[in-house]
Design a protein around this motif. Sequence first.
Motif, mmCIF file in Angstrom:
data_model
loop_
_atom_site.group_PDB
_atom_site.id
_atom_site.type_symbol
_atom_site.label_atom_id
_atom_site.label_comp_id
_atom_site.label_asym_id
_atom_site.label_seq_id
_atom_site.Cartn_x
_atom_site.Cartn_y
_atom_site.Cartn_z
ATOM 1 N N ARG A 106 13.929 29.168 59.838
ATOM 2 C CA ARG A 106 14.727 30.380 59.651
ATOM 3 C C ARG A 106 13.859 31.567 59.257
ATOM 4 N NH1 ARG A 106 18.742 26.588 57.586
ATOM 5 N NH2 ARG A 106 17.985 26.837 55.464
ATOM 6 N N LEU A 107 12.899 31.336 58.386
ATOM 7 C CA LEU A 107 12.019 32.430 57.981
ATOM 8 C C LEU A 107 11.184 32.930 59.160
ATOM 9 C CD1 LEU A 107 10.890 31.099 54.501
ATOM 10 C CD2 LEU A 107 12.231 33.167 54.915
ATOM 11 N N LYS A 108 10.717 32.011 60.000
ATOM 12 C CA LYS A 108 9.935 32.404 61.169
ATOM 13 C C LYS A 108 10.781 33.210 62.151
ATOM 14 C CE LYS A 108 6.576 28.599 61.031
ATOM 15 N NZ LYS A 108 6.113 27.348 61.713
ATOM 16 N N ILE A 109 12.010 32.750 62.400
ATOM 17 C CA ILE A 109 12.885 33.452 63.344
ATOM 18 C C ILE A 109 13.257 34.826 62.802
ATOM 19 C CG2 ILE A 109 15.184 33.424 64.403
ATOM 20 C CD1 ILE A 109 14.841 30.349 64.581
ATOM 21 N N SER A 110 13.515 34.906 61.508
ATOM 22 C CA SER A 110 13.833 36.195 60.905
ATOM 23 C C SER A 110 12.677 37.180 61.075
ATOM 24 C CB SER A 110 14.157 36.020 59.418
ATOM 25 O OG SER A 110 14.354 37.269 58.796
ATOM 26 N N GLU B 86 17.384 49.455 52.968
ATOM 27 C CA GLU B 86 18.549 49.335 52.108
ATOM 28 C C GLU B 86 18.845 47.894 51.682
ATOM 29 O OE1 GLU B 86 21.902 51.091 53.990
ATOM 30 O OE2 GLU B 86 20.997 53.088 54.132
ATOM 31 N N HIS B 87 18.557 46.932 52.583
ATOM 32 C CA HIS B 87 19.026 45.570 52.332
ATOM 33 C C HIS B 87 17.955 44.487 52.440
ATOM 34 C CE1 HIS B 87 23.103 47.077 52.210
ATOM 35 N NE2 HIS B 87 22.936 47.663 53.375
ATOM 36 N N GLY B 88 16.757 44.831 52.926
ATOM 37 C CA GLY B 88 15.700 43.841 53.001
ATOM 38 C C GLY B 88 15.858 42.887 54.175
ATOM 39 N N CYS B 89 15.273 41.690 54.037
ATOM 40 C CA CYS B 89 15.250 40.708 55.121
ATOM 41 C C CYS B 89 15.637 39.333 54.565
ATOM 42 C CB CYS B 89 13.856 40.650 55.750
ATOM 43 S SG CYS B 89 12.586 39.946 54.657
ATOM 44 N N LEU B 90 15.557 38.321 55.388
ATOM 45 C CA LEU B 90 15.917 36.979 54.935
ATOM 46 C C LEU B 90 15.015 36.509 53.804
ATOM 47 C CD1 LEU B 90 17.625 34.401 55.289
ATOM 48 C CD2 LEU B 90 15.893 33.610 56.915
ATOM 49 N N GLY C 115 13.535 33.986 49.360
ATOM 50 C CA GLY C 115 12.166 33.722 48.961
ATOM 51 C C GLY C 115 11.423 33.027 50.085
ATOM 52 N N THR C 116 10.140 32.886 49.942
ATOM 53 C CA THR C 116 9.335 32.285 51.004
ATOM 54 C C THR C 116 8.980 30.830 50.726
ATOM 55 O OG1 THR C 116 7.323 33.147 49.965
ATOM 56 C CG2 THR C 116 8.347 34.495 51.681
ATOM 57 N N PRO D 189 16.769 44.631 48.883
ATOM 58 C CA PRO D 189 15.376 44.336 49.248
ATOM 59 C C PRO D 189 14.570 43.892 48.041
ATOM 60 C CG PRO D 189 15.732 46.705 49.138
ATOM 61 C CD PRO D 189 17.089 46.064 48.970
ATOM 62 N N GLU D 190 13.629 43.009 48.289
ATOM 63 C CA GLU D 190 12.696 42.566 47.270
ATOM 64 C C GLU D 190 11.497 43.515 47.279
ATOM 65 O OE1 GLU D 190 10.572 41.127 44.463
ATOM 66 O OE2 GLU D 190 12.506 40.143 44.873
ATOM 67 N N ASP D 191 11.162 44.061 46.116
ATOM 68 C CA ASP D 191 10.130 45.102 46.039
ATOM 69 C C ASP D 191 8.806 44.692 46.662
ATOM 70 O OD1 ASP D 191 11.855 46.832 44.817
ATOM 71 O OD2 ASP D 191 11.202 46.358 42.769
ATOM 72 N N HIS D 192 8.436 43.434 46.495
ATOM 73 C CA HIS D 192 7.114 42.998 46.943
ATOM 74 C C HIS D 192 7.130 42.311 48.308
ATOM 75 C CE1 HIS D 192 5.676 44.108 42.999
ATOM 76 N NE2 HIS D 192 6.576 43.310 42.436
#
Length: 249
Positions: A132-136, A171-175, A180-181, A237-240
């Motif tokens: 899922r992280l890769k596809i995102s 505004e909303h970030g990503c997966l 988290g990763t 969104p996560e700042d980092h």
Amino acid sequence: MAGMKMSAERYIRECAVAGYEHLPAVLSKARVGIIGLGGLGGLVTYLIAGAGVLDLHVADPDTVSLSNLHRQVLYDMEDIGTLKSAALLKRLKALDPEVKVRIFERIDETAFKDFARGCNLVLDLTDSQETRLKISALALKARVPLVEAAVCGLAGQIAFFDYAAPDFVREHGCLACLTGTGLSPTPPGISGPAAATLASLCAQIVLDILNGSYTGRGRVHVLDLRALTLRSFTLRPEDHCSCRRNNAD
């Protein structure tokens, strides 16, 4: 003339829903990509094809196994050992012979470009957080709108990442901002009704996104079948997270 009459009859009850008067015409122009054809993906694909999405790209390298059947309701005993994509294609053609399905085996960076080409929406319905992280990341890079859905036990969640919109990540970030990763272990179990319920909810969200009537942009929907609740919260969104640096434009 006969074909037009049959088409009108097929969707007559759908068009009777308020706001869906022209939905079949909208869906007939859409192309949707579905990655993962298991408990979520198989039923979601069948439901949106039944609603009128007849141009589909699908991907899943797995075959049907006996342990799938309690939750992957598009398959049966005769499909065991068959590729899920092939078994699903048979069901879709029986549902509507007009459906067009392009089958992909695996999705890597090169294949994703071809897979997502012309798609109004891509659905990631796989059962691996790593996948899922890769596809995102691939969808974000390609600026392709993405629906992410996952189910485990008696719970599940759905989120729409509108990566095509220039302001979405800011505004909303990503997966990765949401999950988290770090990689989570394989889920220990899954309820068939939970998978079917989340699949139905996911299919409904897909129809509303394509129809332009979805109101949950930037929100995560969390289903708990044990408590019979559906909660939503806003994605932040996560700042980092690298998504903000890579999409600063």
